[in-house]
Design an enzyme around this catalytic site. Sequence first.
Site, short mmCIF file in Angstrom:
data_model
loop_
_atom_site.label_atom_id
_atom_site.label_comp_id
_atom_site.label_asym_id
_atom_site.label_seq_id
_atom_site.Cartn_x
_atom_site.Cartn_y
_atom_site.Cartn_z
N GLU A 153 0.88 -1.19 0.00
CA GLU A 153 0.00 0.00 0.00
C GLU A 153 0.91 1.22 0.00
OE1 GLU A 153 -3.21 0.11 -0.14
OE2 GLU A 153 -3.95 -1.83 0.55
N CYS A 155 -2.44 9.41 2.40
CA CYS A 155 -2.03 8.91 1.09
C CYS A 155 -3.12 9.12 0.04
CB CYS A 155 -1.66 7.44 1.18
SG CYS A 155 -2.97 6.45 1.86
P1 NAD Z 1 8.19 5.40 4.74
O1 NAD Z 1 8.16 4.49 3.57
O2 NAD Z 1 9.39 6.24 4.95
O3 NAD Z 1 7.99 4.58 6.10
C1 NAD Z 1 6.93 3.66 6.29
C2 NAD Z 1 7.41 2.58 7.25
O4 NAD Z 1 8.47 1.91 6.63
C3 NAD Z 1 7.93 3.08 8.59
O5 NAD Z 1 7.55 2.17 9.61
C4 NAD Z 1 9.44 3.07 8.39
O6 NAD Z 1 10.15 2.88 9.59
C5 NAD Z 1 9.57 1.86 7.49
N1 NAD Z 1 10.80 1.83 6.70
C6 NAD Z 1 11.58 2.84 6.27
N2 NAD Z 1 12.66 2.34 5.61
C7 NAD Z 1 12.56 1.00 5.63
C8 NAD Z 1 13.34 -0.09 5.12
N3 NAD Z 1 14.49 0.09 4.46
N4 NAD Z 1 12.89 -1.35 5.34
C9 NAD Z 1 11.75 -1.57 5.98
N5 NAD Z 1 10.97 -0.60 6.49
C10 NAD Z 1 11.36 0.67 6.30
O7 NAD Z 1 6.89 6.29 4.64
P2 NAD Z 1 6.36 7.36 5.68
O8 NAD Z 1 7.07 8.64 5.44
O9 NAD Z 1 6.34 6.82 7.05
O10 NAD Z 1 4.83 7.46 5.21
C11 NAD Z 1 4.47 8.27 4.16
C12 NAD Z 1 4.29 7.49 2.87
O11 NAD Z 1 3.41 6.40 3.08
C13 NAD Z 1 3.64 8.34 1.81
O12 NAD Z 1 4.25 8.08 0.58
C14 NAD Z 1 2.21 7.86 1.81
O13 NAD Z 1 1.52 8.09 0.62
C15 NAD Z 1 2.38 6.42 2.09
N6 NAD Z 1 1.14 5.86 2.62
C16 NAD Z 1 0.43 4.99 1.85
C17 NAD Z 1 -0.78 4.49 2.31
C18 NAD Z 1 -1.61 3.52 1.51
O14 NAD Z 1 -2.48 2.89 2.09
N7 NAD Z 1 -1.40 3.37 0.24
C19 NAD Z 1 -1.25 4.88 3.57
C20 NAD Z 1 -0.49 5.77 4.32
C21 NAD Z 1 0.71 6.25 3.84
#
Ligand code: NAD
Length: 478
Positions: free
Chosen positions: A250, A284
């Site tokens: 997602e 998102c």
């Molecule tokens: P992010 O990808 O930086 O982080 C999301 C999660 O991934 C966090 O728990 C983070 O610690 C973890 N993460 C970061 N690097 C990682 C790695 N190398 N391996 C594994 N996990 C890792 O995103 P964010 O800034 O926390 O959230 C914002 C983003 O999420 C936006 O792009 C938003 O659109 C998206 N989002 C999508 C949905 C959806 O349902 N499609 C919902 C909410 C947010």
Amino acid sequence: MNYPTIQHLIGRDWIASPTPEDRAVINPANGQTIGQIPQASAADLDHAVHSAESAFRRWKNSSPMERSAILRRFADLLRQNDRLIAGWITLDEGKPLAEALAEVRASADHVDWHAEECRRIYGRIIPSRSPGVQQLVVREPIGVCLAITPWNFPLSQAVRKVAAALASGCTMILKAPAEAPAGCMAIARYLLDAGLPEGCLNLVWGNAAFISETLIARPEVRKITFTGSVEVGKHLAELAGRHMKRATMELGGHAPVLVFDDADATAAARALAGNKLRNAGQVCIAPTRFYVQQGIYDRFLSELVSAFESVKVGDGLTEGTQMGPLCHRGRVNAMEKLVEDARENGARVLTGGKRVGNHGNFYAPTVVDTPNDDIDLMREEPFGPIAVVSSFREIEDGLSRANGLPFGLASYVFTNSLERADKAAAGLQAGMVSINQFGLALPETPFGGVRDSGYGTEGGTETFEGYLNTKFISRNRA
Ligand code: NAD
């Protein structure tokens, strides 16, 4: 307010030994430290895998009625403690208390829906070619799942995954977001109180790359479900592919809105302003690229600006606040960079475009008017309180610009013409289209993206697809 101590939950044990790498949890409204995030070691992760795997051997054989009863008690506990949990979410994520309360209540609804729907996970019988043969299709839980969730809806993003996994008979290791951890603490605490057997849900914190690389490689872990950015999602999908693990992704979006000239410009602008600024735009599915047909462009723009200017920005715990701070400092820096690029490349900033106050991560609701799609704001998901508006002439032009990015999560259409609505709904390359309203992300409806916004669906009857294997059994009576 009694902010919880952040700990790992492994099996039945709450653990957290302080390490030099522990990071602070910051209240984004005032910069104060409110907690510490522990860091899972290799040994902690190993324990979590064993705990989830041994719990799975029992949990997969539990009846749907038993799973349903535990989930229903969990939903009740979320409701009974809604004000406490909402206060925690406002403290660490920043959204206004009323929005945090809505998140807790919506999460309880999601849990209830999964509790009910898991009683309807059916197999089927396929007529056979020989009289003595019976052909059965059965659905089986896939095993231990790893979930990685973001901070923007710290409770509800994780609840969707936890409820779907547990309801289908899987167990889970949840790597929750360090920026806003309390929502996931609430999930673990109240699931245990609801009677969830030990090991069915394990909660770990720490270095995301270390945790994902360690756990996806483990043979006991059969699936990864991730909500977050496209960049991290693609990296995790590669890891999942390398280890042949099921995956649900997602990912981010940059939701286009098509506002046609037969729509009520005032009503559409006001509705869009409210929805855009929910959670300070850190959603998102937030409407983000506003394509407005020429005939109502000026009226729409002036209504949008006045709606943005009337929003009260402040600490989410203060009565009357309509928009809180951004969750962390990095988001404020990102807003500044996007607005600077817009100013330098021919766009007009009609309102906002600056920080608010001199402490906390506040950024003003911002409207940017651009004649074309050549600025970064039209390409990069802002994930903040910025609406970027541009005009279009014909539906084909609007659709082609709406589809011009690799994302495909949510999209919105405002029109009084059924013909235009149908044409737009068919033409938009997105996982979700909402017409004349914001009807997305309900428990009973599927939620997910296409293209770079990922694959797999949460919610709706599709929700269990990601957590079940299909087994075919062919048996001869002889
Ligand atoms: P992010 O990808 O930086 O982080 C999301 C999660 O991934 C966090 O728990 C983070 O610690 C973890 N993460 C970061 N690097 C990682 C790695 N190398 N391996 C594994 N996990 C890792 O995103 P964010 O800034 O926390 O959230 C914002 C983003 O999420 C936006 O792009 C938003 O659109 C998206 N989002 C999508 C949905 C959806 O349902 N499609 C919902 C909410 C947010």
